[in-house]
Design a protein around this motif. Sequence first.
Motif, PDB file in Angstrom:
ATOM      1  N   ARG A  98      28.898 -24.001 -12.468  1.00  0.00           N
ATOM      2  CA  ARG A  98      28.900 -24.943 -13.600  1.00  0.00           C
ATOM      3  C   ARG A  98      28.344 -26.309 -13.182  1.00  0.00           C
ATOM      4  NH1 ARG A  98      31.486 -23.321 -18.176  1.00  0.00           N
ATOM      5  NH2 ARG A  98      32.975 -21.625 -17.936  1.00  0.00           N
ATOM      6  N   SER A  99      28.733 -26.772 -12.016  1.00  0.00           N
ATOM      7  CA  SER A  99      28.255 -28.057 -11.519  1.00  0.00           C
ATOM      8  C   SER A  99      26.742 -28.043 -11.330  1.00  0.00           C
ATOM      9  CB  SER A  99      28.948 -28.388 -10.188  1.00  0.00           C
ATOM     10  OG  SER A  99      28.405 -29.542  -9.629  1.00  0.00           O
ATOM     11  N   LEU A 100      26.236 -26.958 -10.772  1.00  0.00           N
ATOM     12  CA  LEU A 100      24.797 -26.825 -10.572  1.00  0.00           C
ATOM     13  C   LEU A 100      24.059 -26.772 -11.909  1.00  0.00           C
ATOM     14  CD1 LEU A 100      22.605 -26.646  -8.479  1.00  0.00           C
ATOM     15  CD2 LEU A 100      23.096 -24.222  -8.224  1.00  0.00           C
ATOM     16  N   ILE A 101      24.606 -26.041 -12.865  1.00  0.00           N
ATOM     17  CA  ILE A 101      24.019 -25.987 -14.209  1.00  0.00           C
ATOM     18  C   ILE A 101      23.966 -27.394 -14.808  1.00  0.00           C
ATOM     19  CG2 ILE A 101      24.450 -25.251 -16.598  1.00  0.00           C
ATOM     20  CD1 ILE A 101      25.411 -22.550 -15.417  1.00  0.00           C
ATOM     21  N   LEU A 124      18.174 -22.295 -14.557  1.00  0.00           N
ATOM     22  CA  LEU A 124      19.258 -22.392 -15.547  1.00  0.00           C
ATOM     23  C   LEU A 124      19.531 -21.050 -16.208  1.00  0.00           C
ATOM     24  CD1 LEU A 124      18.699 -25.760 -17.440  1.00  0.00           C
ATOM     25  CD2 LEU A 124      20.697 -25.074 -16.112  1.00  0.00           C
ATOM     26  N   ASP A 125      18.471 -20.348 -16.547  1.00  0.00           N
ATOM     27  CA  ASP A 125      18.619 -19.037 -17.174  1.00  0.00           C
ATOM     28  C   ASP A 125      19.359 -18.078 -16.233  1.00  0.00           C
ATOM     29  OD1 ASP A 125      18.104 -17.078 -19.252  1.00  0.00           O
ATOM     30  OD2 ASP A 125      16.608 -16.236 -17.879  1.00  0.00           O
ATOM     31  N   HIS A 126      18.942 -18.038 -14.990  1.00  0.00           N
ATOM     32  CA  HIS A 126      19.602 -17.158 -14.014  1.00  0.00           C
ATOM     33  C   HIS A 126      21.049 -17.568 -13.781  1.00  0.00           C
ATOM     34  CE1 HIS A 126      16.399 -14.502 -12.556  1.00  0.00           C
ATOM     35  NE2 HIS A 126      15.575 -15.516 -12.786  1.00  0.00           N
ATOM     36  N   LEU A 127      21.280 -18.858 -13.647  1.00  0.00           N
ATOM     37  CA  LEU A 127      22.644 -19.336 -13.395  1.00  0.00           C
ATOM     38  C   LEU A 127      23.564 -19.068 -14.587  1.00  0.00           C
ATOM     39  CD1 LEU A 127      21.794 -22.696 -11.629  1.00  0.00           C
ATOM     40  CD2 LEU A 127      22.911 -20.704 -10.582  1.00  0.00           C
ATOM     41  N   LYS A 184      22.725 -22.618  -1.006  1.00  0.00           N
ATOM     42  CA  LYS A 184      24.160 -22.822  -0.765  1.00  0.00           C
ATOM     43  C   LYS A 184      24.991 -21.919  -1.672  1.00  0.00           C
ATOM     44  CE  LYS A 184      23.867 -27.633   0.707  1.00  0.00           C
ATOM     45  NZ  LYS A 184      24.178 -29.021   0.330  1.00  0.00           N
ATOM     46  N   LEU A 185      24.587 -21.826  -2.931  1.00  0.00           N
ATOM     47  CA  LEU A 185      25.297 -20.961  -3.868  1.00  0.00           C
ATOM     48  C   LEU A 185      25.190 -19.504  -3.442  1.00  0.00           C
ATOM     49  CD1 LEU A 185      26.887 -20.374  -6.428  1.00  0.00           C
ATOM     50  CD2 LEU A 185      24.730 -20.485  -7.699  1.00  0.00           C
ATOM     51  N   LEU A 186      24.019 -19.083  -3.032  1.00  0.00           N
ATOM     52  CA  LEU A 186      23.841 -17.693  -2.573  1.00  0.00           C
ATOM     53  C   LEU A 186      24.715 -17.402  -1.354  1.00  0.00           C
ATOM     54  CD1 LEU A 186      20.032 -17.363  -3.151  1.00  0.00           C
ATOM     55  CD2 LEU A 186      21.788 -15.894  -4.170  1.00  0.00           C
TER      56      LEU A 186
END
Length: 85
Positions: free
Chosen positions: A9-12, A30-33, A75-77
């Motif tokens: 959510r923060s990254l979005i 954004l679409d992928h997230l 980092k997310l991955l």
Amino acid sequence: MDELTETIRSLINRIEAAPGDEQSIQTQALDHLSRLLAAVETGNRPAAERRIAQFHHFWLQRVPWCIPLSKDLEKLLIQLEERNT
């Protein structure tokens, strides 16, 4: 809300706050997230694993390594990988 959901959510939110056009890497991210977040929130493990694989492929193939977004996605991955082990 767990840490993973908060991270996504923060990254979005950060990507949405940055300017970009409809075809930009940020918009594609954004679409992928958004799809990944939906799969994670539903708890549908097979769907989440598919979304993670698609997101990883997107990151490898489409995101230039030299942009700051690439590091955030990496980092997310890593966080996703650690959660699944």
